[in-house]
Design an enzyme around this catalytic site. Sequence first.
Site, short mmCIF file in Angstrom:
data_model
loop_
_atom_site.label_atom_id
_atom_site.label_comp_id
_atom_site.label_asym_id
_atom_site.label_seq_id
_atom_site.Cartn_x
_atom_site.Cartn_y
_atom_site.Cartn_z
N ASP A 8 4.38 -24.53 5.23
CA ASP A 8 4.12 -25.54 6.26
C ASP A 8 4.13 -24.79 7.60
O ASP A 8 4.71 -23.70 7.70
CB ASP A 8 5.24 -26.58 6.18
CG ASP A 8 5.22 -27.54 7.34
OD1 ASP A 8 4.16 -28.13 7.59
OD2 ASP A 8 6.26 -27.70 8.00
N ASP A 10 4.31 -26.46 11.31
CA ASP A 10 5.20 -27.05 12.31
C ASP A 10 6.62 -27.17 11.75
O ASP A 10 6.85 -27.89 10.78
CB ASP A 10 4.72 -28.47 12.69
CG ASP A 10 3.43 -28.44 13.48
OD1 ASP A 10 3.24 -27.52 14.28
OD2 ASP A 10 2.61 -29.37 13.30
P1 B16 Z 1 -1.88 -32.70 14.79
P2 B16 Z 1 2.79 -29.68 9.52
C1 B16 Z 1 2.13 -31.79 11.01
O1 B16 Z 1 2.14 -30.42 10.79
C2 B16 Z 1 3.28 -32.23 11.89
O2 B16 Z 1 4.52 -32.01 11.23
C3 B16 Z 1 3.15 -33.69 12.18
O3 B16 Z 1 4.21 -34.12 13.01
C4 B16 Z 1 1.80 -33.95 12.85
O4 B16 Z 1 1.60 -35.33 13.10
C5 B16 Z 1 0.68 -33.43 11.95
O5 B16 Z 1 0.90 -32.06 11.68
C6 B16 Z 1 -0.68 -33.59 12.60
O6 B16 Z 1 -0.70 -32.72 13.71
O7 B16 Z 1 -1.70 -33.90 15.67
O8 B16 Z 1 -1.61 -31.39 15.52
O9 B16 Z 1 -3.18 -32.70 14.04
O10 B16 Z 1 4.26 -29.93 9.61
O11 B16 Z 1 2.13 -30.23 8.28
O12 B16 Z 1 2.43 -28.24 9.78
MG MG Z 2 6.59 -29.34 9.19
#
Ligand code: B16
Ligand code: MG
Length: 216
Positions: A8, A10
């Site tokens: 992952d 984030d």
């Molecule tokens: P974006 P991951 C996710 O990333 C985040 O944890 C989540 O909080 C966010 O809403 C989602 O990506 C979409 O992100 O707005 O930048 O497209 O944890 O799967 O790396």
């Molecule tokens: Mg994450």
Amino acid sequence: MWKAVIFDLDGVITDTAGHHFAAWREIAAGLGFDLSEEVNELLKGVSRRESLEIIAHQAGVSLEETEIQRLLETKNARYLELIAALSPADILPGVLPFLDYLDRNGIASAIGSSSKNARFILDRIGLTERFQAISDGTRICETKPHPEVFLLAAQELGIATKECLVVEDAAAGIEAGRRAGMRVLGVGKPEHLAGADAYVTNLSAANAGLLRTLFI
Ligand code: B16
Ligand code: MG
């Protein structure tokens, strides 16, 4: 032994989770809702739109499509401002030694992120070239807890799902990994990592012994 580790982004590779939280808090405040850390946990790993739907539900408001689009754009613009200064210094502890360990042992590294900003973030922190596959929010129809993002990474690597280990920091991602038929190593606070096969507080603790224990 493992043939691939799918990370992952984030909250695992870099701490952009705090920036998502800050941007969503501003949107929530505009809806008259104080976004708590507890509700914020529900937003981790799910798509931008689903995050807004959760906030609107918690705030008890219903939103028209044009308002949804405006808020999604506002949130992302604010988030991009907050992450504009990301640099290699923002890579979380233990990530680089762990990637080096995987390289030395012929284990592939991939990204499995719901984010549409994943490539931008990887470029900013200088890690784009370290992954043999980047599966992200721009390439999938369903975000976590659906397994698509991890299945796509495995498919692109050409590696069977049972030989891929997922590394995750959030409930939606742990469920996605399990639904993909993969074992999951959780990173972060144990209370947020229910369902993971094992957990570490950060990747400095992800050593060869732990990887062997997880492999069946
Ligand atoms: P974006 P991951 C996710 O990333 C985040 O944890 C989540 O909080 C966010 O809403 C989602 O990506 C979409 O992100 O707005 O930048 O497209 O944890 O799967 O790396
Ligand atoms: Mg994450």
